[in-house]
Design a protein around this motif. Structure first.
Motif, mmCIF file in Angstrom:
data_model
loop_
_atom_site.group_PDB
_atom_site.id
_atom_site.type_symbol
_atom_site.label_atom_id
_atom_site.label_comp_id
_atom_site.label_asym_id
_atom_site.label_seq_id
_atom_site.Cartn_x
_atom_site.Cartn_y
_atom_site.Cartn_z
ATOM 1 N N TRP A 112 5.270 3.782 2.502
ATOM 2 C CA TRP A 112 5.563 3.800 1.065
ATOM 3 C C TRP A 112 6.155 2.475 0.606
ATOM 4 O O TRP A 112 5.772 1.941 -0.434
ATOM 5 N N ALA A 144 3.486 -0.314 0.720
ATOM 6 C CA ALA A 144 2.543 -0.210 -0.399
ATOM 7 C C ALA A 144 3.159 -0.756 -1.685
ATOM 8 O O ALA A 144 2.500 -1.494 -2.438
ATOM 9 N N GLU A 202 3.357 -4.623 -1.448
ATOM 10 C CA GLU A 202 2.057 -5.279 -1.539
ATOM 11 C C GLU A 202 1.455 -5.156 -2.932
ATOM 12 O O GLU A 202 0.711 -6.039 -3.365
#
Length: 770
Positions: A293, A296, A299
């Motif tokens: 999590w 993500a 990024e």
């Protein structure tokens, strides 16, 4: 004379056996030796189970504190008080003189300080509250410390007490894991062995990510074994979540133990094959969610509005994970690092090979009971060789032993960056195997071969303890003889334990245990009695762990104590009063362009042992002398330790600091961290930890200056100084680093200001003609 185990002695020590059954499909396999260890392999369906009658049914429920003190009804009365005593003793030991280490690793302490001031810095793991760049790891290990500092304010205790609590928790998890399927005595032995491991005493009093990693890896093995016990999916989900969180502490190192654990569960779980693989798949999903999590979000977050990812060359956490912090650690190809590995021989980070955990660089940190653990691991597997597929005793040996062997193998041959303190990851596995193996063989001591193997493991611990103590012959010279003679005497008693009376048998056990742990206990006491600062720290007395190998370049010496490989330093990290952090280094990597007496890492060094860092002469390219340590005149610290910030420098940087986004900027994270911790104001770390990250670029830095966001530049002592300038970008194919270009531009265009013996450049006052 009977050859059967003395069950009365076993009962007296709490090492009594436990009956195990197997309700799996492998009913054709008969129980063999070792069938007495572990609770039932699986819980019968409710319709088949006999009516449950709780112990003491019909009696009034005991008060909570009495139940907490008494423990489980099936345990001996001494078990729970002994366990609580072990937790208390571990806490007292690890808390002793904790503030002697000051801010410990100022690199992480600065990030903790930033996280306590800014929730954005907290989330990303930024080095400063203005969010210029992150640490070169994910931030999970920083979060408990940052929350502590938010609550209690910035101090050494607020930063380090959460690490101590993790050490106490690891002892608790080890005890819980072994008590369930062996005995309270096994859990107590494992907990004590772990707590008295020198590198554990070091890292659970320090602020590197390894403390959280070791705790979570211990939790992972515990959860997998609970899954082997009853086949419930929830334990695989918890194991996956623990691995995911461990990934957010130290990236791919969290995955080292997954192969043996996954194979073990796929083969030995007490459920149908299809369900086993479904559970493993769900566990992988839990790992991805628990660790993914944050990745993500980072990024997907626009790079322009988040800090630069420290340690990467392309501002990418995935690049950092699979490069510098991933495969680069294995093969030595680490872009942005200050050195490389030896590829199977010797290198900047020490010798690689099967004996790496036993050599003079690593041995005294972790290997005291490693020979005994390997012997006991084999013995445990032999004892359970005929047990059914789902036997929990064998599953426990395979879980802890598999984690031990896999981690040892990777550590032994990794050619990239490797520090002695990494070996704390092995401490829980060694402790668990010793606790399980010792108690299992004790219960089988009526068999001649079992008593001989148990005696052999004690002999191995005593002889290897003598060897390790003899490497520091001036340190407690009498102790090595006590360990050797006491261990051999205890081993002799264990051979005849099945024929001795209860008191004599227990006496042999006690003597064997004391002789086995006396060496690591002494090194642990030496560790907690000494403050440790900087990036590379080691446990035990001075000279106990010398990093060797080819070194860092021409003229490299034979290694260094707690410092950079190849530097020829013999150093015990500072204790706060300057009495132990004194050493000299010769040789090193290159020569400084100006000033100094040698290049990095081969500087001549005199440390003052202050919590913030140390004063050094010579050192990193850029040379000079004076306040601030490595790099000298500019007041900058260095790659391994921060600077000592004088009162004049602190006053200068603090004045009108609120008018700027960053009170100052400095090349390298250790340099910036020292000034940030001293002033409480954001200080930009140019180039990240090594000074080699391309952040900020010269163009970005010029814009920051034009916009009035940075007040001062902290000099590193020479033209183009700092880490980047001296090493041509720290391994960036001979190109000039961004930090070097920034240093050259600043020194050529802005007014020099001195504060005490430190040198700064006022970025609000350009020189004439610039």
């Amino acid at each position: 004379m009977t050859t059967q185990p003395d069950t009365s002695a076993g009962a007296g020590t709490g090492m009594s056996t436990r009956t195990s059954t197997d309700s799996s499909a492998d009913t054709s396999t008969s129980r063999g030796p070792g069938q007495g260890w572990g609770p039932p392999a699986s819980t019968p369906p409710p319709e088949q189970a006999p009516p449950a009658v709780a112990p003491g049914a019909g009696e009034p429920e005991q008060p909570f504190f009495r139940r907490a003190w008494r423990g489980r009804p099936e345990d001996p009365r001494w078990a729970r008080p002994a366990f609580l005593g072990l937790l208390l003793a571990t806490a007292v030991l690890y808390l002793y003189d904790l503030s002697a280490s000051g801010y410990a690793n100022s690199f992480y302490s600065a990030a903790v300080q930033a996280g306590s001031q800014s929730w954005k810095a907290f989330f990303f793991g930024s080095l400063d509250s203005a969010n210029a760049i992150t640490v070169d790891k994910p931030p999970a290990s920083l979060w408990p410390m940052a929350l502590s500092v938010r609550i209690f304010g910035l101090s050494s205790w607020a930063i380090l007490v959460p690490e101590v609590l993790m050490g106490v928790a690891t002892v608790g998890v080890l005890y819980a894991a072994l008590r369930r399927r062996f005995s309270p005595a096994a859990g107590l032995i494992a907990g004590a062995v772990f707590a008295l491991t020198p590198v554990a005493a070091l890292m659970f009093r320090f602020n590197n990510p390894d403390a959280m990693l070791a705790l979570l890896m211990t939790v992972t093995v515990y959860c997998v074994i609970r899954g082997l016990e009853d086949g419930r999916t929830k334990w695989l989900l918890w194991a996956g979540a623990a691995v995911g969180l461990a990934f957010l502490a130290k990236t791919l190192q969290a995955f080292l133990i997954l192969p043996p654990l996954a194979v073990l569960y796929a083969v030995c779980a007490p459920v149908a094959v299809r369900k086993r693989f479904t559970q493993l798949g769900l566990s992988a999903v839990a790992t991805a969610v628990a660790g993914g999590w944050w990745v993500a979000i980072v990024e997907l977050w626009p790079a322009s509005s988040r800090p630069y990812i420290g340690g990467s060359q392309n501002n990418s956490f995935l690049e950092l994970t699979f490069g510098y912090n991933g495969l680069g650690r294995i093969n030595g190809d680490e872009t942005g690092s200050v050195g490389g590995g030896g590829g199977g021989g010797t290198g900047m980070w020490g010798e690689t090979g099967w004996n790496r955990m036993f050599n003079s660089e690593i041995g005294s940190q972790i290997s005291w009971l490693l020979p005994a653990a390997l012997i006991l691991l084999v013995a445990g597997l032999v004892l359970t060789r005929k047990a059914k597929r789902t036997d929990l005793a064998r599953g426990s040996f395979l879980a802890w032993g598999g984690a031990l062997l896999m981690t040892t193998l990777v550590f032994s041959y990794m050619a990239g960056i490797f520090h002695q303190y990494y070996t704390v990851a092995l401490a829980p596995y060694i402790a668990a195997v010793v606790g399980m193996g010792a108690t299992m063989l004790w219960e089988e001591r009526g068999k001649v071969w079992a008593s001989l193997v148990l005696a052999g493991s004690v002999t191995a611990a005593a002889v290897w303890g003598y060897v390790l103590l003899n490497r520091t012959s001036d340190y407690l010279p009498w102790l090595k003889w006590l360990v050797l003679v006491g261990g051999l005497a205890g081993a002799l008693g264990l051979i005849f334990a099945g024929r001795l009376g209860r008191r004599l048998a227990l006496g042999a056990v006690g003597l064997s245990f004391v002789a086995s742990v006396a060496g690591p206990a002494a090194y642990t006491l030496s560790t907690v009695n000494t403050g440790h600062t900087g990036s590379i720290v080691t446990a035990g007395p001075a000279g106990a762990s010398m990093m060797g190998g080819r070194g860092g370049g021409p003229g490299a010496g034979g290694g260094m104590r707690g410092g950079f490989p190849g530097g020829g330093q013999n150093q015990q990290n500072g204790n706060g009063n300057g009495t132990t952090q004194n050493g000299k280094q010769g040789g090193g990597m290159g020569q400084p362009p100006t000033g100094g007496t040698g290049g990095f890492p081969g500087q001549n060094q005199q440390g003052n042992g202050t919590p913030q860092g140390q004063n050094q002469q010579g050192g990193m390219p850029g040379g000079g002398t004076g306040e601030g340590g490595m790099g000298g005149g500019g007041g900058a610290g260095g790659l391994l330790n921060g600077a000592t910030v004088g009162s004049a420098a602190k006053t200068l940087l603090s004045k009108n600091a609120g008018d700027y986004t960053w009170a100052a900027a400095a090349v390298g994270s250790q340099n910036s961290a020292s000034y940030q911790l001293a002033t409480g104001k954001p200080v930009m770390a140019i180039g990240g930890f090594n000074g080699t990250d391309p952040s900020p670029t010269l163009a970005q830095f010029k814009k920051y200056v034009t916009d009035g966001k940075i007040h001062y530049f902290i000099s590193s002592g020479g033209a183009g100084g700092g880490m980047g300038g001296g090493m041509d970008g720290g391994g960036s194919s001979g190109t000039t680093s961004s930090s070097s270009r920034i240093s050259s531009w600043v020194t050529a265009n802005f007014k020099k200001v001195t504060a005490g013996s430190a040198t700064f450049y006022d970025l609000t006052q350009p020189t004439s003609g610039s």
